[in-house]
Design a protein around this motif. Structure first.
Motif, PDB file in Angstrom:
ATOM      1  N   GLY A 138     -19.493  37.041 -99.709  1.00  0.00           N
ATOM      2  CA  GLY A 138     -19.399  38.123 -98.747  1.00  0.00           C
ATOM      3  C   GLY A 138     -17.966  38.370 -98.307  1.00  0.00           C
ATOM      4  N   ARG A 139     -17.053  37.792 -99.026  1.00  0.00           N
ATOM      5  CA  ARG A 139     -15.644  37.981 -98.685  1.00  0.00           C
ATOM      6  C   ARG A 139     -14.946  38.727 -99.810  1.00  0.00           C
ATOM      7  NH1 ARG A 139     -12.037  33.784-100.843  1.00  0.00           N
ATOM      8  NH2 ARG A 139     -13.279  32.469-102.217  1.00  0.00           N
ATOM      9  N   VAL A 140     -13.766  39.214 -99.508  1.00  0.00           N
ATOM     10  CA  VAL A 140     -12.971  39.913-100.512  1.00  0.00           C
ATOM     11  C   VAL A 140     -12.377  38.867-101.446  1.00  0.00           C
ATOM     12  CG1 VAL A 140     -10.997  41.416-100.905  1.00  0.00           C
ATOM     13  CG2 VAL A 140     -12.452  41.768 -98.905  1.00  0.00           C
ATOM     14  N   VAL A 141     -12.598  39.065-102.740  1.00  0.00           N
ATOM     15  CA  VAL A 141     -12.134  38.098-103.732  1.00  0.00           C
ATOM     16  C   VAL A 141     -10.795  38.560-104.288  1.00  0.00           C
ATOM     17  CG1 VAL A 141     -12.659  36.986-105.924  1.00  0.00           C
ATOM     18  CG2 VAL A 141     -14.498  37.519-104.333  1.00  0.00           C
ATOM     19  N   ASP A 142      -9.862  37.638-104.320  1.00  0.00           N
ATOM     20  CA  ASP A 142      -8.559  37.927-104.920  1.00  0.00           C
ATOM     21  C   ASP A 142      -8.765  38.178-106.411  1.00  0.00           C
ATOM     22  OD1 ASP A 142      -5.837  38.079-105.511  1.00  0.00           O
ATOM     23  OD2 ASP A 142      -5.575  35.902-105.525  1.00  0.00           O
ATOM     24  N   PRO A 143      -8.296  39.327-106.927  1.00  0.00           N
ATOM     25  CA  PRO A 143      -8.489  39.621-108.354  1.00  0.00           C
ATOM     26  C   PRO A 143      -7.869  38.571-109.266  1.00  0.00           C
ATOM     27  CG  PRO A 143      -7.659  41.558-107.191  1.00  0.00           C
ATOM     28  CD  PRO A 143      -7.659  40.421-106.231  1.00  0.00           C
ATOM     29  N   ALA A 144      -6.766  37.957-108.858  1.00  0.00           N
ATOM     30  CA  ALA A 144      -6.117  36.935-109.683  1.00  0.00           C
ATOM     31  C   ALA A 144      -7.001  35.694-109.781  1.00  0.00           C
ATOM     32  CB  ALA A 144      -4.750  36.568-109.110  1.00  0.00           C
TER      33      ALA A 144
END
Length: 121
Positions: free
Chosen positions: A97-103
């Motif tokens: 439910g959190r924003v995932v770092d694309p890297a």
């Protein structure tokens, strides 16, 4: 009794002292490359014996087939375990439910792809 540097050393030193600045010669004395100068160039000496070839190593016995099979089984188990861990880590990244770092996501996907390639061998 040890052998001394020989008469060639005196010739080299003398050549270095008497050489004009523009005249240099590259000579070999055994394994040593000498840079000497003067009009005389390189002085011939007794040819050095060629370097001894290294002794032939005995052929490696290899690994017994049963031992190699066991190593392969162990390796595969380790890779499968790492693949499960990476897949779980990727799932945890995507379902928090959190924003995932694309890297971070890309790293996990790259690791999964690399482990699958390794298992396909």
């Amino acid at each position: 009794m040890t052998a001394g540097p020989g008469p060639w050393l005196a010739v080299v030193v003398l050549g270095l002292l008497l050489r004009p600045a523009s005249a240099q010669w590259h000579c070999r004395q055994g394994r040593v490359e000498l840079i000497v100068g003067g009009a005389q160039g390189c002085v011939e000496s007794v040819p050095a014996s060629p370097p001894a070839s290294p002794p032939a190593s005995p052929p490696s016995p290899g690994v017994a087939p049963t031992l190699q099979r066991q190593r392969d089984i162990t390796r595969r188990a380790i890779l499968e375990n790492e693949l499960r861990q990476e897949q779980a880590a990727l799932a945890a990244l995507q379902s928090g439910g959190r924003v995932v770092d694309p890297a971070e996501r890309q790293r996990a996907q790259d690791n999964i792809a690399a482990l699958r390639r390794e298992l396909a061998r």
